[in-house]
Design a protein around this motif. Structure first.
Motif, PDB file in Angstrom:
ATOM      1  N   ALA B 101       0.840  -1.204   0.000  1.00 22.61           N
ATOM      2  CA  ALA B 101       0.000   0.000   0.000  1.00 22.61           C
ATOM      3  C   ALA B 101       0.874   1.253   0.000  1.00 22.61           C
ATOM      4  CB  ALA B 101      -0.931  -0.007   1.199  1.00 22.61           C
ATOM      5  N   LEU B 102       1.948   1.227   0.799  1.00 21.95           N
ATOM      6  CA  LEU B 102       2.836   2.398   0.854  1.00 21.95           C
ATOM      7  C   LEU B 102       3.461   2.652  -0.517  1.00 21.95           C
ATOM      8  CD1 LEU B 102       4.587   1.875   4.302  1.00 21.95           C
ATOM      9  CD2 LEU B 102       3.127   3.795   3.671  1.00 21.95           C
ATOM     10  N   ALA B 103       3.905   1.573  -1.161  1.00 24.04           N
ATOM     11  CA  ALA B 103       4.539   1.722  -2.475  1.00 24.04           C
ATOM     12  C   ALA B 103       3.518   2.223  -3.497  1.00 24.04           C
ATOM     13  CB  ALA B 103       5.136   0.393  -2.920  1.00 24.04           C
ATOM     14  N   ALA B 104       2.290   1.689  -3.432  1.00 25.33           N
ATOM     15  CA  ALA B 104       1.254   2.111  -4.372  1.00 25.33           C
ATOM     16  C   ALA B 104       0.866   3.573  -4.141  1.00 25.33           C
ATOM     17  CB  ALA B 104       0.022   1.213  -4.232  1.00 25.33           C
ATOM     18  N   GLY B 105       1.098   4.050  -2.911  1.00 26.53           N
ATOM     19  CA  GLY B 105       0.699   5.409  -2.569  1.00 26.53           C
ATOM     20  C   GLY B 105       1.648   6.473  -3.078  1.00 26.53           C
ATOM     21  N   VAL B 106       2.873   6.096  -3.407  1.00 26.22           N
ATOM     22  CA  VAL B 106       3.823   7.087  -3.936  1.00 26.22           C
ATOM     23  C   VAL B 106       3.489   7.305  -5.407  1.00 26.22           C
ATOM     24  CG1 VAL B 106       6.251   7.645  -4.314  1.00 26.22           C
ATOM     25  CG2 VAL B 106       5.581   6.259  -2.344  1.00 26.22           C
ATOM     26  N   PRO B 107       3.118   8.559  -5.798  1.00 26.37           N
ATOM     27  CA  PRO B 107       2.694   8.804  -7.181  1.00 26.37           C
ATOM     28  C   PRO B 107       3.786   8.407  -8.171  1.00 26.37           C
ATOM     29  CG  PRO B 107       2.354  10.749  -5.800  1.00 26.37           C
ATOM     30  CD  PRO B 107       3.142   9.782  -4.993  1.00 26.37           C
TER      31      PRO B 107
END
Lengths: 195, 285
Positions: B101-107
């Motif tokens: 989720a954290l990785a997916a959250g970085v644009p």
């Protein structure tokens, strides 16, 4: 010829070059750990005072309150004796700033009477609670009040240490009031010796 | 308590950019990542989200609110702070398994590519492997607790702002590393993560010394940490009671959390053995 004395000499020289000679304190060395002396408070003669009023004089700062049953009188007594152990010429060359963290009860007059008991070097200071909170935060200390009992007495938690500042206002040493008198005297002498 | 007072309790005692950036960015990335993953049809379960947010909020709360003031001037509250930073909060975050989720959250951006290349670079990967080598990880985890609780070290950590921050951040980051090693949900068989038996052994290895240290502090008859006497306490309390409570907080709750962590790992170990039978059961209703 061994290299050791040469190395020791070089190390000493290097140390002296950056920070002046290292001082062996009985208390805790706080050089560079704590900020310089700085405050805005009210003196026991009701004047508003700042650290600049003691510029050029080594100072010992203590946070306490005059209704304190044990730690404050014990520490002030110990300091008073330690100062008597100094050579006569040095005794007037320092100030003990007793900062009351209980402005509710400690009026300037009361502080004046309290500090006079311990000696001419002792000066009582206090301020508004925000002033005192700022000062306490600056020196990483705090104070707190207990609930008053039936007679209105309440205990105050406070620092038990004496903060030693050299004549340039630089924080140098943290002394515990329960150090033996001769060792307190020795540390105060070292503080006075810093130019 | 009125609103102004309640609000001021949420303000930090000493403002720290590090805390604002770390927690702020983590919250933004996670919040966005959850949305992105759910749009991709891979929603993150409610309880995992909850574990992440509670863990993050707890760590932020003990580091960057009025709580931190009490932690600086009361030994037992300081121990409570480290209990959250080293055990409770990182354990919750590891359980939430938030990395996807954290990785997916970085644009998607050049920054993300750069971040990816840094994290994937050889020095970072090797550094991470060394830190997560089980004996090193266990030594770090226990060693940090013992190190910061040496009276002399503790004294200066409480007096000096930079050392105080170093103490808290080292506990917090080490907590995240250790509990991730223990609770990494990827299978030891398929993904080559640490075996479940070794994980249980590791929990045991770090918990026993901490229990001993906590007990020693709790039963000590003399004050061990005079910095709280020197600096003053947040309110008048018997110093020996303060130390007793602090010792108990170092001793009992970490022991209980270790047991919970062991049970979770044990369950996974058993579950791992049952994967095939469970699947066959599913096939024949």
């Amino acid at each position: 010829m061994t290299l050791k004395p040469l190395l020791t000499g070089l190390t000493a020289l290097a140390l002296t070059a950056c920070s002046g000679p290292d001082i062996e304190w009985d208390g805790t060395d706080i050089t560079g750990v704590m900020p310089d002396l700085e405050f805005e408070l009210t003196s026991e003669t009701t004047e508003s005072v700042t650290a600049a009023d003691w510029s050029g004089t080594p100072t010992l700062v203590f946070f306490g309150y005059t209704h304190c049953p044990d730690v404050c009188p014990g520490t002030m007594q110990a300091l008073s004796q330690a100062i008597e152990g100094l050579p006569e010429a040095d005794r007037e060359d320092l100030a003990v700033l007793f900062v009351s963290v209980d402005p509710e009860r400690d009026t300037p007059e009361q502080l004046d009477a309290y500090t006079a008991f311990y000696g001419p070097q002792f000066v009582g200071l206090t301020g508004t609670e925000p002033q005192l909170r700022d000062l306490a935060k600056r020196y990483r200390t705090t104070f707190g009040y207990d609930e008053p009992d039936e007679s209105g007495f309440y205990a105050v938690s406070h620092s038990s240490a004496i903060y030693g500042f050299d004549r340039n206002g630089e924080a140098r040493v943290l002394l515990r009031g329960n150090l033996p008198t001769d060792r307190l005297t020795a540390d105060v002498r070292q503080l006075l010796a810093i130019r | 308590m009125d609103w102004a007072q309640a609000a001021s309790a949420l303000l930090p005692y000493r403002f720290s950019w590090l805390a604002v950036l770390f927690f702020g960015l983590a919250a933004l990335a996670y919040g966005r990542g959850i949305r992105v993953l759910s749009e991709q049809g891979e929603p993150v379960s409610r309880w995992r989200q909850l574990a992440f947010w509670v863990g993050l909020a707890l760590a932020y709360g003990v580091m960057h609110t009025r709580f931190d003031y009490y932690a600086q001037f009361m030994f037992f509250i300081h121990r409570g702070q480290h209990l959250v930073l080293h055990h409770l909060a990182p354990l919750l975050i590891a359980l939430a398994n938030p990395w996807r989720a954290l990785a997916a959250g970085v644009p998607e951006s050049r920054f993300k590519a750069f971040l990816g290349s840094v994290l994937g670079s050889a020095p970072v990967r090797w550094g991470y492997r060394v830190l997560q080598f089980p004996p090193v990880a266990a030594f770090l985890f226990v060693g940090l607790i013992f190190f910061w609780l040496q009276p002399e070290v503790h004294f200066y950590a409480m007096l000096s702002e930079p050392r105080y921050l170093l103490m808290n951040w080292s506990m917090w980051l080490d907590g995240l590393l250790f509990w991730w090693l223990i609770l990494d949900p990827r299978s030891p068989l398929k993904a080559g993560t640490l075996g479940f038996g070794k994980r249980i052994l590791l929990i045991w290895a770090v918990t026993v010394p901490q229990l001993a240290l906590g007990a020693r502090i709790a039963v000590s008859k003399t004050p061990l940490f005079d910095v709280y006497e020197v600096c003053g306490r947040a309110w008048p309390i018997d110093p020996m009671n303060d130390q007793l409570l602090g010792g108990i907080l170092t001793w009992i709750p970490p022991g209980m959390m270790a047991v919970i962590a062991m049970l979770i790992v044990l369950r996974r170990l058993l579950h791992q053995g049952e994967t095939r039978p469970l699947a066959t059961q599913g096939d024949t209703p």
